[in-house]
Design a protein around this motif. Structure first.
Motif, mmCIF file in Angstrom:
data_model
loop_
_atom_site.group_PDB
_atom_site.id
_atom_site.type_symbol
_atom_site.label_atom_id
_atom_site.label_comp_id
_atom_site.label_asym_id
_atom_site.label_seq_id
_atom_site.Cartn_x
_atom_site.Cartn_y
_atom_site.Cartn_z
ATOM 1 N N ARG A 1 -9.561 -4.288 4.260
ATOM 2 C CA ARG A 1 -9.882 -5.614 4.515
ATOM 3 C C ARG A 1 -8.654 -6.692 5.303
ATOM 4 O O ARG A 1 -7.800 -6.032 5.643
ATOM 5 C CB ARG A 1 -9.975 -6.268 3.054
ATOM 6 N N PHE A 2 -9.207 -7.717 5.720
ATOM 7 C CA PHE A 2 -8.324 -8.440 6.664
ATOM 8 C C PHE A 2 -6.955 -8.861 5.981
ATOM 9 O O PHE A 2 -5.917 -8.726 6.544
ATOM 10 C CB PHE A 2 -8.712 -9.954 6.908
ATOM 11 N N GLU A 3 -6.792 -8.942 4.660
ATOM 12 C CA GLU A 3 -5.769 -9.091 3.654
ATOM 13 C C GLU A 3 -4.679 -7.935 3.715
ATOM 14 O O GLU A 3 -3.685 -7.800 3.211
ATOM 15 C CB GLU A 3 -5.957 -9.601 2.401
ATOM 16 N N ASP A 4 -5.179 -6.772 4.184
ATOM 17 C CA ASP A 4 -4.473 -5.517 4.318
ATOM 18 C C ASP A 4 -3.560 -5.555 5.591
ATOM 19 O O ASP A 4 -2.554 -4.712 5.567
ATOM 20 C CB ASP A 4 -5.195 -4.347 4.213
ATOM 21 N N THR A 5 -3.739 -6.523 6.290
ATOM 22 C CA THR A 5 -2.905 -6.589 7.415
ATOM 23 C C THR A 5 -1.351 -6.897 7.106
ATOM 24 O O THR A 5 -1.256 -7.732 6.337
ATOM 25 C CB THR A 5 -3.424 -7.590 8.438
ATOM 26 N N GLY A 6 -0.599 -6.111 7.870
ATOM 27 C CA GLY A 6 0.887 -6.181 7.399
ATOM 28 C C GLY A 6 1.710 -4.987 7.856
ATOM 29 O O GLY A 6 1.391 -4.183 8.582
ATOM 30 N N ALA A 7 2.973 -5.103 7.570
ATOM 31 C CA ALA A 7 3.787 -4.026 8.009
ATOM 32 C C ALA A 7 4.038 -3.096 6.661
ATOM 33 O O ALA A 7 4.248 -3.415 5.441
ATOM 34 C CB ALA A 7 5.333 -4.494 8.220
ATOM 35 N N TYR A 8 3.796 -1.779 6.813
ATOM 36 C CA TYR A 8 3.833 -0.860 5.733
ATOM 37 C C TYR A 8 5.125 0.060 5.723
ATOM 38 O O TYR A 8 5.293 0.425 7.044
ATOM 39 C CB TYR A 8 2.508 -0.035 5.822
ATOM 40 N N PHE A 9 5.804 0.074 4.829
ATOM 41 C CA PHE A 9 6.937 1.007 4.732
ATOM 42 C C PHE A 9 6.902 2.121 3.568
ATOM 43 O O PHE A 9 6.433 1.853 2.514
ATOM 44 C CB PHE A 9 8.123 -0.106 4.482
ATOM 45 N N CYS A 10 7.348 3.136 3.966
ATOM 46 C CA CYS A 10 7.686 4.045 2.763
ATOM 47 C C CYS A 10 9.128 3.998 2.280
ATOM 48 O O CYS A 10 10.136 3.689 3.307
ATOM 49 C CB CYS A 10 7.408 5.456 3.283
ATOM 50 N N ALA A 11 9.555 4.510 1.386
ATOM 51 C CA ALA A 11 10.845 4.534 1.076
ATOM 52 C C ALA A 11 11.006 5.605 -0.166
ATOM 53 O O ALA A 11 10.126 5.981 -0.655
ATOM 54 C CB ALA A 11 11.064 2.896 -0.078
ATOM 55 N N THR A 12 12.378 5.840 -0.386
ATOM 56 C CA THR A 12 12.681 7.033 -1.285
ATOM 57 C C THR A 12 14.011 6.579 -1.683
ATOM 58 O O THR A 12 14.753 5.899 -1.335
ATOM 59 C CB THR A 12 12.700 8.419 -0.384
ATOM 60 N N ASP A 13 14.074 7.400 -3.125
ATOM 61 C CA ASP A 13 15.548 7.506 -3.549
ATOM 62 C C ASP A 13 15.267 8.609 -4.810
ATOM 63 O O ASP A 13 14.223 9.191 -4.844
ATOM 64 C CB ASP A 13 15.471 5.984 -4.276
ATOM 65 N N ARG A 14 16.704 8.853 -5.183
ATOM 66 C CA ARG A 14 16.451 9.874 -5.998
ATOM 67 C C ARG A 14 15.804 9.638 -7.342
ATOM 68 O O ARG A 14 15.651 8.439 -7.734
ATOM 69 C CB ARG A 14 17.823 10.271 -6.541
ATOM 70 N N LEU A 15 15.224 10.510 -7.948
ATOM 71 C CA LEU A 15 14.228 10.358 -9.210
ATOM 72 C C LEU A 15 14.722 9.674 -10.220
ATOM 73 O O LEU A 15 14.119 8.672 -10.579
ATOM 74 C CB LEU A 15 13.566 11.724 -9.447
ATOM 75 N N GLY A 16 16.259 9.751 -10.393
ATOM 76 C CA GLY A 16 16.617 9.233 -11.667
ATOM 77 C C GLY A 16 16.692 7.569 -11.391
ATOM 78 O O GLY A 16 16.879 6.895 -12.249
ATOM 79 N N GLN A 17 16.782 7.490 -10.127
ATOM 80 C CA GLN A 17 17.042 6.057 -9.681
ATOM 81 C C GLN A 17 15.813 4.878 -9.660
ATOM 82 O O GLN A 17 16.009 3.757 -9.872
ATOM 83 C CB GLN A 17 17.683 5.698 -8.289
ATOM 84 N N VAL A 18 14.538 5.569 -9.431
ATOM 85 C CA VAL A 18 13.577 5.016 -9.317
ATOM 86 C C VAL A 18 12.266 5.099 -10.383
ATOM 87 O O VAL A 18 11.019 5.080 -9.905
ATOM 88 C CB VAL A 18 13.158 4.847 -7.972
ATOM 89 N N THR A 19 12.857 5.777 -11.412
ATOM 90 C CA THR A 19 11.795 6.123 -12.416
ATOM 91 C C THR A 19 12.180 5.622 -13.898
ATOM 92 O O THR A 19 13.222 5.148 -14.103
ATOM 93 C CB THR A 19 12.133 7.757 -12.685
ATOM 94 N N ASN A 20 10.988 5.584 -14.475
ATOM 95 C CA ASN A 20 10.983 5.095 -16.016
ATOM 96 C C ASN A 20 10.367 6.024 -16.787
ATOM 97 O O ASN A 20 9.232 6.324 -16.668
ATOM 98 C CB ASN A 20 10.284 3.439 -15.971
ATOM 99 N N GLN A 21 11.070 6.696 -17.473
ATOM 100 C CA GLN A 21 10.508 7.778 -18.617
ATOM 101 C C GLN A 21 9.827 8.845 -17.740
ATOM 102 O O GLN A 21 8.610 9.139 -17.857
ATOM 103 C CB GLN A 21 9.516 7.388 -19.330
ATOM 104 N N GLY A 22 10.578 9.089 -16.520
ATOM 105 C CA GLY A 22 10.099 10.261 -15.610
ATOM 106 C C GLY A 22 9.117 9.910 -14.403
ATOM 107 O O GLY A 22 8.828 10.716 -13.821
#
Length: 131
Positions: free
Chosen positions: A87-108
């Motif tokens: 859709r038109f509103e999907d226009t934008g900059a898309y980024f992937c990101a990463t981090d260690r599992l323990g940093q960006v997880t909640n209950q695994g």
């Protein structure tokens, strides 16, 4: 040194599809989560989906469910974002990101709701949805 390299994006018509790729190096996906985020002009960065590199479990932002699909190619350390019915509103900059599992997880399970938890970012891919 950890590196994320993105590919894909570009121009699509409304209703069309695009696929983004994000490759992690030199470390194995087994120890990381990958998230996809986007930022439209004048708007705050928002989460789309994330994936646990070790077990493949995924989480999606509620507003992104249905048209966006995150998946992985574990052999190539690559995570994809398939975007359909754009859709038109999907226009934008898309980024992937990463981090260690323990940093960006909640209950695994990775958490995509808070983009500022993620420390390592790809270079970004522009997506333009236009007739």
């Amino acid at each position: 040194q950890l590196q994320l390299v993105q590919s894909g994006g570009g121009l699509a018509q409304p209703g069309g599809s695009l696929r983004l790729s994000c490759t992690l190096s030199p470390f194995s996906l087994d120890y990381y989560a990958i998230g996809w985020f986007r930022q439209a002009p004048g708007k705050e960065r928002e989460g789309i989906a994330c994936l646990n590199g070790n077990d493949g479990r995924t989480d999606y932002a509620d507003s992104m469910k249905g048209r966006f699909t995150i998946s992985r190619d574990h052999t190539n350390n690559t995570v994809y974002l398939q975007m359909n019915d754009l859709r038109f509103e999907d226009t934008g900059a898309y980024f992937c990101a990463t981090d260690r599992l323990g940093q960006v997880t909640n209950q695994g399970l990775c958490v995509v709701a808070y983009w500022n938890l993620w420390h390592y970012w790809g270079q970004g891919s522009q997506v333009n949805v236009s007739p």
